[in-house]
Motif scaffolding. Sequence first.
Motif, mmCIF file in Angstrom:
data_model
loop_
_atom_site.group_PDB
_atom_site.id
_atom_site.type_symbol
_atom_site.label_atom_id
_atom_site.label_comp_id
_atom_site.label_asym_id
_atom_site.label_seq_id
_atom_site.Cartn_x
_atom_site.Cartn_y
_atom_site.Cartn_z
ATOM 1 N N GLN A 88 -2.564 6.332 -6.868
ATOM 2 C CA GLN A 88 -2.181 7.707 -6.548
ATOM 3 C C GLN A 88 -3.213 8.372 -5.649
ATOM 4 O OE1 GLN A 88 -1.626 9.155 -10.722
ATOM 5 N NE2 GLN A 88 0.419 9.710 -9.999
ATOM 6 N N VAL A 89 -4.489 8.143 -5.934
ATOM 7 C CA VAL A 89 -5.541 8.723 -5.091
ATOM 8 C C VAL A 89 -5.489 8.113 -3.692
ATOM 9 C CG1 VAL A 89 -8.029 9.062 -4.847
ATOM 10 C CG2 VAL A 89 -6.971 9.204 -7.110
ATOM 11 N N GLY A 90 -5.172 6.812 -3.613
ATOM 12 C CA GLY A 90 -5.007 6.174 -2.314
ATOM 13 C C GLY A 90 -3.865 6.801 -1.529
ATOM 14 N N ARG A 91 -2.773 7.161 -2.205
ATOM 15 C CA ARG A 91 -1.648 7.816 -1.534
ATOM 16 C C ARG A 91 -2.072 9.184 -0.998
ATOM 17 N NH1 ARG A 91 1.095 11.721 -3.340
ATOM 18 N NH2 ARG A 91 0.639 11.360 -5.556
ATOM 19 N N ILE A 92 -2.818 9.945 -1.795
ATOM 20 C CA ILE A 92 -3.287 11.262 -1.348
ATOM 21 C C ILE A 92 -4.176 11.114 -0.115
ATOM 22 C CG2 ILE A 92 -4.802 13.186 -1.963
ATOM 23 C CD1 ILE A 92 -3.773 12.938 -4.826
ATOM 24 N N ALA A 93 -5.054 10.122 -0.138
ATOM 25 C CA ALA A 93 -5.966 9.904 0.992
ATOM 26 C C ALA A 93 -5.200 9.579 2.267
ATOM 27 C CB ALA A 93 -6.944 8.788 0.660
ATOM 28 N N ALA A 94 -4.149 8.761 2.142
ATOM 29 C CA ALA A 94 -3.389 8.325 3.318
ATOM 30 C C ALA A 94 -2.438 9.386 3.843
ATOM 31 C CB ALA A 94 -2.604 7.061 2.979
ATOM 32 N N ARG A 96 -1.809 13.393 2.485
ATOM 33 C CA ARG A 96 -2.264 14.783 2.548
ATOM 34 C C ARG A 96 -3.689 14.929 3.071
ATOM 35 N NH1 ARG A 96 1.551 17.790 0.128
ATOM 36 N NH2 ARG A 96 2.971 16.747 -1.330
ATOM 37 N N LEU A 97 -4.500 13.909 2.885
ATOM 38 C CA LEU A 97 -5.877 13.957 3.383
ATOM 39 C C LEU A 97 -6.090 12.935 4.499
ATOM 40 C CD1 LEU A 97 -7.809 14.367 -0.004
ATOM 41 C CD2 LEU A 97 -7.198 16.142 1.648
ATOM 42 N N GLY A 98 -5.004 12.564 5.183
ATOM 43 C CA GLY A 98 -5.095 11.563 6.242
ATOM 44 C C GLY A 98 -5.995 11.974 7.393
ATOM 45 N N ASP A 99 -6.115 13.282 7.646
ATOM 46 C CA ASP A 99 -6.951 13.765 8.747
ATOM 47 C C ASP A 99 -8.333 14.209 8.297
ATOM 48 O OD1 ASP A 99 -4.870 13.352 10.572
ATOM 49 O OD2 ASP A 99 -4.029 15.342 10.203
ATOM 50 N N ALA A 100 -8.638 14.081 7.015
ATOM 51 C CA ALA A 100 -9.952 14.485 6.514
ATOM 52 C C ALA A 100 -11.024 13.512 7.002
ATOM 53 C CB ALA A 100 -9.939 14.522 4.989
ATOM 54 N N PRO A 101 -12.256 14.004 7.213
ATOM 55 C CA PRO A 101 -13.332 13.125 7.687
ATOM 56 C C PRO A 101 -13.592 11.981 6.717
ATOM 57 C CG PRO A 101 -13.990 15.433 7.814
ATOM 58 C CD PRO A 101 -12.712 15.400 7.047
ATOM 59 N N ILE A 134 -13.425 6.153 0.150
ATOM 60 C CA ILE A 134 -12.378 5.625 1.027
ATOM 61 C C ILE A 134 -12.781 5.751 2.494
ATOM 62 C CG2 ILE A 134 -9.955 5.924 1.731
ATOM 63 C CD1 ILE A 134 -9.497 7.061 -1.133
ATOM 64 N N GLY A 135 -12.543 4.660 3.247
ATOM 65 C CA GLY A 135 -12.741 4.696 4.688
ATOM 66 C C GLY A 135 -14.016 4.039 5.160
ATOM 67 N N VAL A 136 -14.686 3.278 4.295
ATOM 68 C CA VAL A 136 -15.913 2.587 4.692
ATOM 69 C C VAL A 136 -15.992 1.277 3.917
ATOM 70 C CG1 VAL A 136 -17.307 3.767 2.956
ATOM 71 C CG2 VAL A 136 -18.411 2.866 4.991
ATOM 72 N N SER A 137 -16.558 0.242 4.549
ATOM 73 C CA SER A 137 -16.551 -1.091 3.930
ATOM 74 C C SER A 137 -17.937 -1.715 3.821
ATOM 75 C CB SER A 137 -15.645 -2.032 4.743
ATOM 76 O OG SER A 137 -16.129 -2.146 6.074
ATOM 77 N N ALA A 300 -2.147 -3.602 1.336
ATOM 78 C CA ALA A 300 -2.829 -4.577 2.199
ATOM 79 C C ALA A 300 -3.163 -4.018 3.573
ATOM 80 C CB ALA A 300 -1.972 -5.828 2.335
ATOM 81 N N SER A 301 -2.340 -3.121 4.084
ATOM 82 C CA SER A 301 -2.586 -2.564 5.417
ATOM 83 C C SER A 301 -3.327 -1.236 5.361
ATOM 84 C CB SER A 301 -1.252 -2.363 6.152
ATOM 85 O OG SER A 301 -0.419 -1.475 5.427
ATOM 86 N N GLY A 302 -3.789 -0.842 4.181
ATOM 87 C CA GLY A 302 -4.446 0.448 4.025
ATOM 88 C C GLY A 302 -5.914 0.416 4.384
#
Length: 388
Positions: A88-94, A96-101, A134-137, A300-302
């Motif tokens: 669910q948090v992954g969905r929010i990130a992708a 509603r928060l897709g444009d967040a830094p 999210i957004g760093v590896s 997988a594509s996230g």
Amino acid sequence: MTELARKALLPAGLQDVLPGIAAREAEIREKLMASLAHAGYDRVKTPLVEFEESLLEGAAPELATQTFRLMDPESRRMMGLRSDMTPQVGRIAATRLGDAPRPLRLSYSGDVLRIKGSHLRPERQFAQVGAELIGVSSAAADTEIVLLALEALESIGLADVSVDLNLPTLPVRLFDAFGVSRDDREALTEALERRDVAALRALDGKVTDVLVALLEAAGPATTALPKLKKLELPLGASEELYRLIDVAERVLTSGLEAALTIDPVEMAGFRYQTGVSFTLFARNVRGEIGRGGRYRAGGASGEAATGMSLYMDSILRGLPDAEPLSRVYLPLGTPQREARQLRAEGHYTVAALEGAAEAKTEDAARVEARRMGCDYIYLGGQVVPLNA
């Protein structure tokens, strides 16, 4: 069975949480969330129920089998009750928060419900407290999540915590590199889950020697790391092992007091992890108190992500019971203005009510105060100990 007992009966794995324990859980949950907030993790709240396709998108197949489903009477679409909050948090990130830094740091707290419990976790409903990065590896991100969990547990005084670092993708990498057949993969995976060195050696192939070496290297980080550094693995597998070693060394130098072990071929329980993962334990607590690791937020594509979830029921078993609250008994006739002032000063009060079976004598008020579990009584404008 009496009618009253029948009404109190609940489905297996579900339970009422009674006074004292419920307050303790709420207190500890908020302390954990405060620790995450201090580290820059912003709190989000996800719905208990959502449409099945969005709830399970990108989730591991095991979560689909653990999800209760029901029909939405308005849209006539299938909905699911969350069995894990990470997707669910992954969905929010992708969305509603897709444009967040990025990197995006999010935290959450809430109950989940699962169809079945396990041997070590028979509970089907329990509270999670967690965080997602999210957004760093990078290895720094993997390390941050491990240390974030340890710091949160330290903030509530949980003693004797240990971390088991894992790499559940490593066996699959090795199977691919050595061209292991599907049948042999199943046999090797089963042997790894049983920690059965003899069964591994019984299967001929170059991969077995490597798997045995990895299995035998498992143990406390200080002894496991030198063994792991000597291993030569195929390209891809060696990069993943190096990441595990890097994270372990960063955790060891963090200064946090927690035992660190490494099991590079542990696969059980990691449903959707794609890299360095970990399990948290505490002395004398049944089962794990939390899990975490690297995954793809949204499937997988996230986006690259890493996170952790702490399990409140297990954590509470490792903490001492809360001290009972000291309450002040307010005899019948206590002015409301004075009662509010006592609460404003931090006192917990229990007021006598009109019609209560209490005489207006001080002795009778003291008897009633003790019956109601109070430690103090308000007399003559003063808070007085009952044993005074």
